[in-house]
Design an enzyme around this catalytic site. Structure first.
Site, mmCIF file in Angstrom:
data_model
loop_
_atom_site.group_PDB
_atom_site.id
_atom_site.type_symbol
_atom_site.label_atom_id
_atom_site.label_comp_id
_atom_site.label_asym_id
_atom_site.label_seq_id
_atom_site.Cartn_x
_atom_site.Cartn_y
_atom_site.Cartn_z
ATOM 1 N N HIS A 377 38.322 42.839 40.595
ATOM 2 C CA HIS A 377 39.721 42.436 40.455
ATOM 3 C C HIS A 377 40.089 41.482 41.575
ATOM 4 C CE1 HIS A 377 44.179 43.189 41.217
ATOM 5 N NE2 HIS A 377 44.137 42.582 40.054
ATOM 6 N N SER A 378 40.676 40.330 41.233
ATOM 7 C CA SER A 378 41.158 39.373 42.218
ATOM 8 C C SER A 378 40.017 38.936 43.139
ATOM 9 C CB SER A 378 42.322 40.002 43.006
ATOM 10 O OG SER A 378 42.943 39.049 43.827
ATOM 11 N N LEU A 379 40.168 39.117 44.449
ATOM 12 C CA LEU A 379 39.115 38.723 45.380
ATOM 13 C C LEU A 379 37.825 39.499 45.136
ATOM 14 C CD1 LEU A 379 38.260 37.075 47.873
ATOM 15 C CD2 LEU A 379 39.156 38.913 49.301
ATOM 16 N N SER A 381 36.462 40.074 42.356
ATOM 17 C CA SER A 381 35.663 39.356 41.369
ATOM 18 C C SER A 381 34.907 38.201 42.013
ATOM 19 C CB SER A 381 36.568 38.836 40.250
ATOM 20 O OG SER A 381 37.489 37.881 40.753
ATOM 21 N N PHE A 560 38.772 40.541 36.496
ATOM 22 C CA PHE A 560 40.185 40.739 36.184
ATOM 23 C C PHE A 560 41.024 39.857 37.105
ATOM 24 C CE2 PHE A 560 39.481 45.484 34.890
ATOM 25 C CZ PHE A 560 38.757 45.058 33.800
#
Length: 797
Positions: A377-379, A381, A560
């Site tokens: 998720h976010s960083l 990923s 995500f």
């Protein structure tokens, strides 16, 4: 016993933060269920007591059925939650065994993510750090006027109530009064009405009246007589394992919950979707469950080991302290990841935590043979993207070992290592203990601390030793590889990219040159084509660190709300080679909310010549959201009006201005009058014919716009329909690179109706919505079970 009850909040006035569900103690026989209205009577009414006494009947005593609960404390509140019936039965069986053997028994519960030490009455988390919670064998429950749910009594107190209840039922003697040392009084009026009375206030207590303090509590016997939702048990078998990596900061949603709590919600959503969308497969035994495990790296970065928080705090301004603390705890993670020092810490933590969880899961599920996927998720990923880019297959590792490249086989001497690190002053200390570089790789931080080496030098020595001389189990050259096996960028050789695709393995070699920064530790690589090199580098602008190897080959990578596309572009990468794929992961999905301010697309970097709309993720109920359907309908209607009506009128007006009436195009055969009139214009002119033609002139004027539309636009409409159908037929054939095996990569969620009113208002929430998104969870399940050959079924709404 009484002191314990007071501490637990079971009997004292300090238990208002207690919170379970509903009404009165009784046995479990059908005769006792004959008075449903009795429990609703006012407990302070004497007439109600007398009425209940008159209706009470003698029933045989039956032993109460216990149910096991665990305690959860959050935000200064205490709540007791029930185990599933399967877990409760296992705990009860273990409890009976302990009474016989007097030995501790550990029972795995909650999908084997927790262990309960039955004799100790404690529940311990297996995969993550969490304070142990109390476990209780519950038989009696209470609820005050201000409580919303029933709370369990302590086991000792419950046993006292059960003994009194057994005597009352056996002798049929009610109105029994039980006094406890803490001042509480419990009166067994009849099998349907048992009340607990608090001690009266002292005479000089003017804050509250005695009547307020003496308000009774409702007491219930057995789990079946209180309204509490018992969770469904989870299947023991696991079909697929998924590791979930969080983004910046310690919290993952607007409620400031941790990654553990958010993953728990995502797991619960997936179990619910499996029951609804794979119901038949579950009944046939094809589907069990998917296990989701959280990967936490924030605590390692901001812990005492790095000391970065103390360093940042010294230079932080004192003004707007809360905002600055939030920035230091969250947004700075982006800068830390672009730092070569802390980027190494983050990547090592993520990889080591995933490998640790994977090994622990295999230990607890030795029969597991399924695949493993990763979610970021976010960083998180971006971290996984860089990790997967720098993975190597087993054949590549064996080639490095056979070529004799410097790595884990040739370790430097201890003196050379300390000289390289600038820590020569500790050489004598380490030599006194007969330590070399290989033995240092086996040491822990506490070992060097005992030798008097400060924290900073300890971390440098251990990190370098473990990368250069890993333990023996990492020297096999197989899948589980040590960070030291990472191919140095300066020694990287270009070769044909191996995508493990028979028909897609024609990727051309790309020449590159390396620009080394003299004043910075950041190492950059520049590729003409971009991604697609055998050393795993997306290395253009990427920080040069030693990327560790995962102990498995991920099946699918789900991102995500990912900023991967933005970071690649900022690094200077304009194009991704369509033939490139991750060395050990063959599937990649970029999932995002349309209003997510952090999310970016990937497909335009691969197929720049085609303007592809992202794939719309279906709603889990099997349709588009109503407002999106309405929006599409209005769009189609407006386009039809624009193309057909306005176009027809424009063409008709132009034709009327420049064409004589005789040149008007013929109308369809059904329009007999117009056809006849147009043909009649070619006959010899007579007075009667002229009158007929002039009489029919206005009929022609009224009908020729429709004739023009049919004549001129018939071919255009057919061409348009053909082109639309052609586009729909060609779109699935477009291969968007090999990152997802030629399939589509970008997938967009459907916004909710309330979100469509103001995009900016829900922007932050959109970035944090994935943990509770059923549509996202269903997409993961469909991808996972499609590879297992399990059919998806849409439930009837």
């Amino acid at each position: 016993m009484s002191s314990t009850a007071g501490e637990e909040g079971g009997l004292s006035q300090a238990a208002p933060d207690a919170s379970p569900a509903q009404t009165v103690a009784t046995g479990n026989t059908p005769e006792e269920q004959a008075f449903p209205a009795a429990g609703e009577a006012s407990p302070s009414s004497t007439s109600s007591f007398e009425m209940l006494d008159m209706e009470s009947v003698s029933v045989p005593y039956q032993e109460v059925q216990p149910h096991w609960f665990f305690c959860r404390r959050a935000d200064d509140t205490t709540s007791w939650l029930p185990f599933s019936r399967e877990d409760s039965d296992k705990l009860e069986h273990a409890c009976k065994t302990i009474r016989e053997k007097k030995e501790e028994i550990v029972v795995a519960v909650d999908g084997e993510r927790y262990d309960v030490h039955v004799k100790e009455r404690k529940r311990y988390a297996v995969y993550w750090d969490q304070a142990p919670t109390e476990v209780r064998r519950c038989t009696w429950y209470y609820k005050g006027d201000k409580d919303t749910r029933f709370m369990p009594y302590t086991e000792d107190f419950s046993q006292s109530l059960e003994d009194a209840y057994m005597i009352a039922v056996t002798l049929n003697e009610w109105k029994r009064k039980l006094d406890f040392p803490t001042g509480e009084t419990v009166i067994l009026h009849n099998p349907k009405l048992i009340m607990q009375y608090q001690p009266l206030a002292l005479q000089d207590d003017w804050v509250s009246s005695p009547s307020e303090n003496s308000r009774p509590r409702t007491v219930k016997r057995g789990i079946d007589n209180i309204s509490v939702e018992i969770p469904d048990g989870e299947p023991e078998k696991v079909d697929h394992l998924v590791f979930m990596v969080h983004g910046i900061g310690p919290a993952c949603d607007l409620r400031f919950r941790s990654i553990i709590q958010c993953v728990n919600d995502f797991r619960s959503a997936s179990l619910s979707l499996l029951a609804s969308h794979y119901k038949r497969a579950q009944q046939d035994g094809q589907v069990a469950r998917v296990e989701f495990l959280p990967v936490n790296w924030h605590s390692a970065l901001h812990g005492d080991a790095t000391g970065v928080d103390e360093d940042i705090q010294r230079i932080t301004l004192p003004s707007i302290s809360r905002l600055r603390h939030f920035t230091n705890d969250t947004l700075l993670d982006l800068f830390f990841y672009n730092s070569p020092t802390y980027c190494q810490t983050i990547v090592d933590t993520v990889a080591s935590e995933i490998n640790r969880l994977h090994a622990l899961f295999k230990q607890r599920h030795p029969e597991y043979s399924g695949a493993v996927s990763v979610v970021g998720h976010s960083l998180g990923s971006l971290i996984l993207f860089d990790l997967l880019t720098n993975q190597r297959t087993a054949s590549e590792a064996r080639e490095r070992v056979s070529s004799g490249e410097p790595g884990h086989l040739k370790c430097e001497t201890l003196e050379q290592t300390l000289t390289r690190l600038g820590l020569q002053q500790y050489l004598d200390t380490l030599q006194t203990e007969n330590l070399d570089l290989e033995s240092l790789a086996l040491c822990h931080d506490g070992d060097l601390k005992d030798l008097g080496i400060p924290l900073g030098p300890r971390k440098k020595i251990l990190n370098y030793a473990k990368r250069k001389c890993p333990p023996e189990d990492c020297k096999t050259g197989a899948v589980h590889l040590a960070p030291g096996l990472q191919v140095p960028y300066e020694n990287a050789l270009l070769s044909e990219h191996d995508c493990n695709q028979c028909s897609e393995s024609t990727a051309q070699q790309s020449q590159f040159h390396r620009a080394q920064s003299i004043t910075s530790a950041v190492d950059y690589e520049y590729f003409d084509v971009g991604i697609g090199q055998t050393n795993g580098g997306i290395a253009k602008g990427q920080v040069s660190i030693d990327y560790p190897q995962l102990a498995f080959h991920p099946q699918t990578f789900f991102a995500f709300g990912s900023p991967i596309g933005m970071f690649l572009t900022v690094r200077g990468l304009k194009h991704i080679d369509p033939h490139y794929s991750f060395p050990t992961c063959k599937s990649f999905y970029n999932i995002y909310h349309p209003y997510d301010p952090v999310a970016y697309r990937i497909e335009p970097m691969i197929v720049s010549e085609v303007d592809l709309e992202p794939m719309l993720i279906p709603h889990h109920k099997g349709r588009k959201r109503m407002h999106l359907e309405l929006k599409d309908s209005l769009t189609r209607m407006s386009m039809d009006l624009k193309n057909n009506v306005l176009g027809s009128l424009r063409t008709a007006w132009q034709s009327f201005a420049r064409l004589p009436v005789a040149a008007l195009p013929p109308v369809e055969e059904g329009d007999n009058t117009t056809v006849t009139d147009i043909q009649d214009t070619k006959a010899p002119a007579t007075v009667t014919e002229r009158e007929d033609k002039s009489a029919d002139f206005w009929t022609k004027i009224l009908e020729w716009p429709r004739a023009l539309h049919k004549y001129y636009f018939k071919g255009v409409c057919v061409d348009t329909e053909n082109s639309v159908s052609g586009d729909q037929a060609e779109q699935p054939e477009i291969k968007v690179g090999m990152l997802n095996g030629g399939r589509r990569i970008d997938f967009v969620l459907q916004e909710k109706p309330i979100e469509s009113f103001n995009e900016y208002l829900f922007a932050i929430q959109s970035h944090l919505c994935y943990w509770e998104s059923e549509d996202t969870a269903l997409l993961l399940l469909k991808e996972i079970y499609d590879k297992l050959g399990v059919a998806f079924e849409q439930p009837q709404q």
